[in-house]
Structures are given as C-alpha cells and as structure tokens.
Write an enzyme that holds these catalytic residues in place. Structure first.
Site, PDB file in Angstrom:
ATOM      1  N   ARG A 276       4.298  -6.406  -2.189  1.00  0.00           N
ATOM      2  CA  ARG A 276       3.158  -6.158  -1.307  1.00  0.00           C
ATOM      3  C   ARG A 276       1.834  -6.672  -1.861  1.00  0.00           C
ATOM      4  NH1 ARG A 276       3.142  -1.684   2.140  1.00  0.00           N
ATOM      5  NH2 ARG A 276       4.706  -0.730   0.796  1.00  0.00           N
ATOM      6  N   CYS A 342       9.482  -1.755  25.346  1.00  0.00           N
ATOM      7  CA  CYS A 342       9.657  -0.564  26.176  1.00  0.00           C
ATOM      8  C   CYS A 342       9.908   0.695  25.361  1.00  0.00           C
ATOM      9  CB  CYS A 342      10.785  -0.810  27.160  1.00  0.00           C
ATOM     10  SG  CYS A 342      10.431  -2.261  28.138  1.00  0.00           S
TER      11      CYS A 342
HETATM   12  N1  LLP Z   1      11.494  -3.853  -6.472  1.00  0.00           N
HETATM   13  C1  LLP Z   1      12.330  -3.072  -5.769  1.00  0.00           C
HETATM   14  C2  LLP Z   1      13.624  -2.699  -6.349  1.00  0.00           C
HETATM   15  C3  LLP Z   1      11.953  -2.603  -4.497  1.00  0.00           C
HETATM   16  O1  LLP Z   1      12.783  -1.820  -3.824  1.00  0.00           O
HETATM   17  C4  LLP Z   1      10.698  -2.970  -3.957  1.00  0.00           C
HETATM   18  C5  LLP Z   1      10.284  -2.514  -2.629  1.00  0.00           C
HETATM   19  C6  LLP Z   1       9.870  -3.814  -4.722  1.00  0.00           C
HETATM   20  C7  LLP Z   1      10.293  -4.228  -5.979  1.00  0.00           C
HETATM   21  C8  LLP Z   1       8.526  -4.293  -4.240  1.00  0.00           C
HETATM   22  O2  LLP Z   1       7.608  -3.252  -4.162  1.00  0.00           O
HETATM   23  P1  LLP Z   1       6.063  -3.553  -3.773  1.00  0.00           P
HETATM   24  O3  LLP Z   1       5.437  -4.321  -4.896  1.00  0.00           O
HETATM   25  O4  LLP Z   1       6.111  -4.339  -2.513  1.00  0.00           O
HETATM   26  O5  LLP Z   1       5.484  -2.214  -3.607  1.00  0.00           O
HETATM   27  N2  LLP Z   1       8.772  -1.776   4.207  1.00  0.00           N
HETATM   28  C9  LLP Z   1       7.904  -0.908   3.447  1.00  0.00           C
HETATM   29  C10 LLP Z   1       7.989  -1.147   1.957  1.00  0.00           C
HETATM   30  C11 LLP Z   1       9.396  -1.039   1.406  1.00  0.00           C
HETATM   31  C12 LLP Z   1       9.456  -1.301  -0.066  1.00  0.00           C
HETATM   32  C13 LLP Z   1      10.861  -1.404  -0.525  1.00  0.00           C
HETATM   33  N3  LLP Z   1      11.026  -1.777  -1.889  1.00  0.00           N
HETATM   34  C14 LLP Z   1       6.481  -1.057   3.966  1.00  0.00           C
HETATM   35  O6  LLP Z   1       6.251  -1.827   4.886  1.00  0.00           O
HETATM   36  O7  LLP Z   1       5.582  -0.361   3.503  1.00  0.00           O
END
Ligand code: LLP
EC number: 4.1.1.20
Length: 415
Positions: A276, A342
């Site tokens: 993210r 919808c």
């Molecule tokens: N590593 C693993 C094992 C993960 O499961 C995730 C995210 C990341 C790294 C990356 O994390 P970040 O740096 O993005 O926080 N769809 C959700 C977020 C799901 C995150 C899942 N895992 C949203 O839109 O907020």
C-alpha cells in the site's frame, strides 16, 4: 512533490491535466504517477540503507505489469501470493531470485512453478505446507529455501479484515509452536531453513505493533541460533499505512529507525513486503458523473465507476477523497457518490459536499493500492483502463477490457 495540483481550475496529476486523460481514454480510468511510485520506493530504500535489505513489493496491492516493471527496474524484489502473481512478476522482468512467496494455500503446482523459477524464499504458513513443499522439491530434485511465518499474536490496531497477526487469524504458525516446527523443517531433506517471516496486518498507523512483533521474532532468532539453526534473513512483512483522510501513519524514516535500532549488530538481511505505501497515494480513479438524482432524503451523484472498480468503500467502509476535476461555481450539495451496480453497498463516498453537474469528472484519490487489483467483472462490467503519467506525458498501460473478453471462455450446453 506536489502530485495533485490545480491550475486555472483544472486538476493535474504530475503535469498532465486529468480531463485530457478522460478525453483520450474514457472513464473509469485508473491513473498512476511514475514519479510518485519511484519516490516512495526510493524512500524505503534510503531509509533502510544502513542495513542489508531487500524491498519486496507486495504484488497484490497493484499487479499491473507496468508497475511491476517499474519496481523491477528500481531494483525491487517481489512478495507474491499465487502462481498468477509469479507469472506477472516474470513477465514484467522481475528477478525470481528476489521473490518471496507468502500465503496460506500454496498448491503443489504453484510450488513447482516457484521452485523452477528459483525464488528467494517460501514463507511457509503451516506444518502441512512444509511436508508438501518437501515432497514437491524432492520430486524436482531441488532444495526449497524456507522461512516460517510466525504469528506473534500482536494487535496491529487496524481494520479486522486486514489484521493478520492475532492468534485467532488464519495466518502463520503460533509463536509457541515455532521452535518445534523449525526443528521439523531443519530435519526435512529437501528444505533449507534460511529465514523467519512475520506480517501482522495492513494499514498500520503506529510503529509500536511492528516493534512488538520484531521483539518476538528476535526472541525466536536467538532461540534458533542456540539450537544450531542460524538464519540468513528476517522478513517483517508489509509496510506502513497511508493517509486517506486524517490518519497519521508513521513516516517510513521513523519506522526504519525503530526497526534498525533493534537490528543493530545482527547479521541477518532485512526483507520488507510493503504494498500500500508504495502505490496507494500514487494512483487515483478518474470517473464521470452520469446522472444527478435528487431524492427525497438524499442527493445522489451516479458515476461510471462502481464497487467492481474500487471495492474498498463497500468492503471496509473505507474513505477516499473525491475531488472535482474542474471547479464549477454554484450551490454545493451533499452527495452520495454511487456507482451503477445493483446493490445499495455500491458507493464510493458518502455525504460529500460538492458542486456538480452531469458530465463532470471526479478524481477518487489514494486509489493506487487494492483498487485495480481487487476489481471484478460484477454486473458484467468491463474493467477500467489504466494510464501512467510521467511528467507531461500519459501512457496507456492497460486498455479498457472489451466486453467480448468477458465471456470468451464460456460454453453453451450443446443440447
Ligand atoms: N505481506 C503480506 C503477507 C500481506 O498479506 C500483505 C497484505 C502485505 C505484505 C502488504 O501489506 P501493505 O504494505 O499493503 O500493508 N485489501 C485490503 C488490504 C489487504 C492486505 C492484505 N495483505 C485493503 O484494501 O485495505
């Protein structure tokens, strides 16, 4: 960097006026900034410069090839969670030797593909997975490099759907079980123990849970060393949260200082899996107002993007700023910004004070992460186009999906 600016009433992303993108490529369209993507990656790389490290971009956040290719060119590794993501990384020119493979449900076929490509490490999440990987590696005559993903039982203080490091979550191996499972892994002939992994959740707005998780990981590193199982790397999972509205996530620098302070004098390479924070604020979703509808209780702006394009508001009640691409004079109203799907859950923003007319363009900000990658074809809607801006130029990096492709794999009954 002033990524989004207003010049003579028009909204710009880098040096490209967003209305020109809508004109050339239609809407809904995701738009990314090359400069912003490169700058967030470099920010991580610089912040951790004092310690050997590998930044493995979490592909799930945005898996578009042009974005993967950009990170590959900057030297990034990749955190993947499926054979599909591995194929994307390879197609985008990523180095397989910088790939870590996370996820609780790796199939034998996915393991074979990753072993054949020669990835850096499998982040193994259960005892059963260890046995399967040992068998698959043996069949291929290979040795699989592994870390165990340990679940430190730390509260990440984030949305329950994206919190992963609590003992009630499906992820990882319980901290108390980890030593026993490491001994097992070290004894399996086709595995090589190389590291330890932990990921406690996403959109973290404080450093303390990361620090607490690292302390627990370091206890295990020491206990393993005492047993003659030395580790070469520590993988601390996803990165810091981002600002969508009024959150105050830690700066990457502050996050790095906390982690590096605890790692001083330790020989292990540090791996991080940010998603993210590398892409979220480097992208927006451009959409057009189709209709204004003044209901009895609410005013609706029905736009041409929907929950199938950007699922985060519907799924997590997430907030994304919504700004008009061209400023218009007139009376502001409080609009529900909704899509054509919808379902009443199909909203992109509630109660937004805007001056709007039908045909206006809106930019939904902070949509670079978990936007396009979570999009679907619900309501048989073709997925959006994607454009990358680079200075004053705009490149189409994904054509809008065509309708015929949506049912190209389907077969009618013959009788
Ligand atoms: N590593 C693993 C094992 C993960 O499961 C995730 C995210 C990341 C790294 C990356 O994390 P970040 O740096 O993005 O926080 N769809 C959700 C977020 C799901 C995150 C899942 N895992 C949203 O839109 O907020």
């Amino acid at each position: 960097m002033n990524l989004v600016t207003r010049r003579e009433g028009r909204l710009y992303f880098e040096d490209v006026a967003l209305d020109t993108i809508a004109h050339a490529h239609g809407t809904p369209t995701y738009v990314y900034s090359r400069a912003a993507l490169a700058s967030t990656y470099r920010e991580y790389d610089r912040a951790f410069a004092g310690h050997e490290h590998l930044i493995c971009y979490a592909v799930k956040a945005n898996s578009s090839l042009a974005i993967l290719n950009l990170f590959a060119r900057l030297g990034a590794g990749f955190d993947i969670v499926s054979g599909g993501e591995l194929a994307r990384v390879l197609a985008a020119g990523g180095d397989p030797n910088k790939v870590v493979f996370s996820g609780v449900g790796k199939t034998a076929e996915e393991m074979r593909a990753a072993l054949t490509a020669g990835i850096h490490c499998f982040n193994v999440e259960s005892e059963s997975e260890l046995h399967r990987l040992n068998r698959v590696a043996g069949e291929l005559g290979k040795t699989a490099p592994i870390s165990l993903r340990v679940n430190p039982n730390v509260d990440a203080k984030t949305h329950p759907y994206i919190s992963t490091g609590l003992k009630e979550n499906k992820f990882g191996i319980a901290h108390d079980e980890a030593l026993r499972v490491y001994r097992l892994a070290a004894a399996l002939p086709n595995l090589r123990v190389v590291g330890i992994d932990c990921h406690i959740g996403s959109q973290l707005t404080e450093v303390a849970p990361f620090a607490e998780a690292l302390d627990k990981v370091l206890q295990l590193v020491d206990a393993l060393a005492a047993e003659g199982i030395p580790l070469r790397h520590l993988d601390l999972g996803g990165g810091v949260g981002i600002r969508y509205r009024d959150e105050t996530p830690p700066a990457v620098d502050a996050y790095a200082r906390t982690l590096l302070g605890k790692l001083k004098g330790r020989p292990q390479k540090l791996i991080l899996e940010p998603g993210r924070s590398l892409v979220g604020n480097a992208g927006l979703l451009l959409t057009r107002v189709e209709y204004l509808k003044h209901g009895e209780a609410k005013d609706f702006a029905i736009v041409d993007a929907a929950m199938n394009d950007l699922m985060r508001p519907a799924l997590y009640d997430a907030w994304h700023d919504i700004v008009p691409v061209t400023v218009r004079q007139g009376e502001a109203r409080r609009y529900e910004i909704v899509g054509p799907v919808c379902e009443s859950g199909d909203f992109l923003g509630h109660d937004r004070e805007l001056v709007l007319a039908e045909g206006d363009l809106l930019a939904i900000l902070s949509a670079g992460a978990y936007g396009m990658s979570m999009s679907s074809n619900y309501n048989t809607r073709a997925r959006a186009a994607e454009v990358m801006v680079d200075g004053d130029r705009a490149h189409l990096i994904r054509r809008r999906e065509d309708i015929a492709a949506l049912f190209a794999n389907e077969v009618l009954l013959s009788r």
